[in-house]
Motif scaffolding. Structure first.
Motif, mmCIF file in Angstrom:
data_model
loop_
_atom_site.group_PDB
_atom_site.id
_atom_site.type_symbol
_atom_site.label_atom_id
_atom_site.label_comp_id
_atom_site.label_asym_id
_atom_site.label_seq_id
_atom_site.Cartn_x
_atom_site.Cartn_y
_atom_site.Cartn_z
ATOM 1 N N PHE A 1 10.692 -4.236 6.387
ATOM 2 C CA PHE A 1 11.545 -4.402 5.335
ATOM 3 C C PHE A 1 11.219 -3.859 3.947
ATOM 4 O O PHE A 1 12.225 -3.628 2.996
ATOM 5 C CB PHE A 1 11.946 -6.068 5.111
ATOM 6 C CG PHE A 1 12.406 -6.598 6.366
ATOM 7 C CD1 PHE A 1 13.267 -5.826 7.341
ATOM 8 C CD2 PHE A 1 11.984 -7.993 6.781
ATOM 9 C CE1 PHE A 1 13.899 -6.549 8.524
ATOM 10 C CE2 PHE A 1 12.507 -8.452 7.902
ATOM 11 C CZ PHE A 1 13.483 -7.749 8.801
ATOM 12 N N THR A 2 10.049 -4.085 3.933
ATOM 13 C CA THR A 2 9.413 -3.369 2.434
ATOM 14 C C THR A 2 9.719 -1.722 2.274
ATOM 15 O O THR A 2 9.776 -1.235 1.105
ATOM 16 C CB THR A 2 7.865 -3.622 2.253
ATOM 17 O OG1 THR A 2 7.379 -3.028 3.464
ATOM 18 C CG2 THR A 2 7.512 -4.815 2.056
ATOM 19 N N ASP A 3 10.182 -1.115 3.201
ATOM 20 C CA ASP A 3 10.285 0.367 3.204
ATOM 21 C C ASP A 3 11.943 0.794 2.809
ATOM 22 O O ASP A 3 12.290 1.747 2.962
ATOM 23 C CB ASP A 3 10.263 1.050 4.563
ATOM 24 C CG ASP A 3 8.696 1.217 4.817
ATOM 25 O OD1 ASP A 3 7.844 0.877 3.766
ATOM 26 O OD2 ASP A 3 8.385 1.263 6.161
ATOM 27 N N HIS A 4 12.772 -0.650 2.711
ATOM 28 C CA HIS A 4 14.220 -0.522 2.194
ATOM 29 C C HIS A 4 14.391 -1.355 1.158
ATOM 30 O O HIS A 4 13.730 -2.342 0.984
ATOM 31 C CB HIS A 4 14.874 -0.866 3.787
ATOM 32 C CG HIS A 4 14.652 -0.109 4.817
ATOM 33 N ND1 HIS A 4 15.298 1.122 5.184
ATOM 34 C CD2 HIS A 4 13.637 -0.026 5.814
ATOM 35 C CE1 HIS A 4 14.579 1.574 6.115
ATOM 36 N NE2 HIS A 4 13.636 0.857 6.649
ATOM 37 N N PRO A 5 15.608 -1.286 0.501
ATOM 38 C CA PRO A 5 16.052 -1.798 -0.568
ATOM 39 C C PRO A 5 16.345 -3.428 -0.281
ATOM 40 O O PRO A 5 16.118 -4.191 -1.115
ATOM 41 C CB PRO A 5 17.390 -1.140 -1.053
ATOM 42 C CG PRO A 5 17.288 0.111 -0.535
ATOM 43 C CD PRO A 5 16.345 0.229 0.989
ATOM 44 N N SER A 6 16.702 -3.586 1.101
ATOM 45 C CA SER A 6 16.924 -4.942 1.388
ATOM 46 C C SER A 6 16.595 -5.391 2.960
ATOM 47 O O SER A 6 16.705 -4.174 3.713
ATOM 48 C CB SER A 6 18.338 -5.454 1.014
ATOM 49 O OG SER A 6 19.224 -4.792 2.053
ATOM 50 N N PRO B 1 0.879 -1.096 -0.058
ATOM 51 C CA PRO B 1 -0.017 -0.062 -0.012
ATOM 52 C C PRO B 1 0.865 1.331 0.158
ATOM 53 O O PRO B 1 0.189 2.406 -0.002
ATOM 54 C CB PRO B 1 -0.857 -0.240 1.409
ATOM 55 C CG PRO B 1 0.191 -1.005 2.410
ATOM 56 C CD PRO B 1 0.712 -1.840 1.139
ATOM 57 N N THR B 2 2.221 1.200 0.447
ATOM 58 C CA THR B 2 2.661 2.517 0.094
ATOM 59 C C THR B 2 3.816 2.465 -0.979
ATOM 60 O O THR B 2 4.166 1.306 -1.650
ATOM 61 C CB THR B 2 3.858 2.331 1.802
ATOM 62 O OG1 THR B 2 4.562 1.400 1.494
ATOM 63 C CG2 THR B 2 2.711 2.301 2.906
ATOM 64 N N MET B 3 4.336 3.751 -1.203
ATOM 65 C CA MET B 3 5.202 3.831 -2.402
ATOM 66 C C MET B 3 6.811 3.949 -1.731
ATOM 67 O O MET B 3 6.979 4.744 -0.699
ATOM 68 C CB MET B 3 4.994 4.998 -2.864
ATOM 69 C CG MET B 3 5.466 5.404 -4.363
ATOM 70 S SD MET B 3 4.872 4.323 -5.409
ATOM 71 C CE MET B 3 4.635 5.359 -6.789
ATOM 72 N N ARG B 4 7.517 3.190 -2.179
ATOM 73 C CA ARG B 4 9.110 3.282 -1.669
ATOM 74 C C ARG B 4 9.415 4.604 -2.382
ATOM 75 O O ARG B 4 9.529 4.649 -3.528
ATOM 76 C CB ARG B 4 9.706 1.961 -1.883
ATOM 77 C CG ARG B 4 10.918 1.720 -1.238
ATOM 78 C CD ARG B 4 11.939 0.564 -1.196
ATOM 79 N NE ARG B 4 13.020 0.839 -2.385
ATOM 80 C CZ ARG B 4 13.534 0.090 -2.910
ATOM 81 N NH1 ARG B 4 13.076 -1.010 -3.035
ATOM 82 N NH2 ARG B 4 14.283 0.533 -3.802
ATOM 83 N N MET B 5 10.527 4.943 -1.339
ATOM 84 C CA MET B 5 11.267 6.244 -2.273
ATOM 85 C C MET B 5 12.457 5.919 -3.271
ATOM 86 O O MET B 5 12.556 4.695 -3.192
ATOM 87 C CB MET B 5 11.973 6.971 -1.021
ATOM 88 C CG MET B 5 12.959 6.360 -0.376
ATOM 89 S SD MET B 5 13.523 7.149 1.147
ATOM 90 C CE MET B 5 12.407 7.238 2.519
ATOM 91 N N SER B 6 12.600 6.857 -4.052
ATOM 92 C CA SER B 6 13.668 6.639 -5.068
ATOM 93 C C SER B 6 15.073 6.336 -4.504
ATOM 94 O O SER B 6 15.187 6.310 -3.379
ATOM 95 C CB SER B 6 13.595 7.865 -5.859
ATOM 96 O OG SER B 6 14.634 8.804 -5.151
#
Length: 128
Positions: A97-102, A7-12
């Motif tokens: 974890f989904t808020d970070h690249p790994s 449901p959220t957008m991860r930042m670039s």
């Protein structure tokens, strides 16, 4: 490039990098380094003694010692269905974890945030 995860957008990648460097700069200031270069391209330099700003949010060799120095214990959630963990908690700090690249970067980010929390608490309560 932004990717949609749940449901959220991860930042670039650039925004994530900047957020990591921002946390590293906060930690450096709490550790007594006042003159930190503002340039994100070089990931910061401690002007006090010309040393590079440690990559606490991005390198285990810099991040790992924070766990020992500040008694930080990462705890991973354990979903009841035996699915892989989705977040790490360190005290009051929670990193999804989904808020970070790994997963590793999420854990390092949480460790740095927890160290900042400890140092801010000590400063507010005038503790050593």
């Amino acid at each position: 490039m932004e990717s949609k995860r749940g449901p959220t957008m991860r930042m670039s990648d650039e925004e994530y990098f900047r957020s990591c460097v921002a946390k590293e700069r906060i930690l450096a200031k709490l550790l007594g380094h006042e003159n930190i270069e503002e340039c994100y391209e070089s990931a910061g330099v401690l002007w006090d003694n010309g040393k590079a700003l440690p990559k606490w949010t991005r390198d285990w060799s810099a991040c790992g010692p924070l766990m020992v120095q500040y008694d930080l214990s990462p705890v991973y959630d354990h979903p009841p269905d035996h699915a892989p963990s989705t977040r790490v908690t360190i005290g009051a700090i929670v990193a999804q974890f989904t808020d970070h690249p790994s997963k590793q970067q999420a854990v390092m980010y949480a460790i740095v945030k927890a160290a900042i929390h400890v140092l801010e608490y000590r400063k507010a309560h005038h503790m050593a």
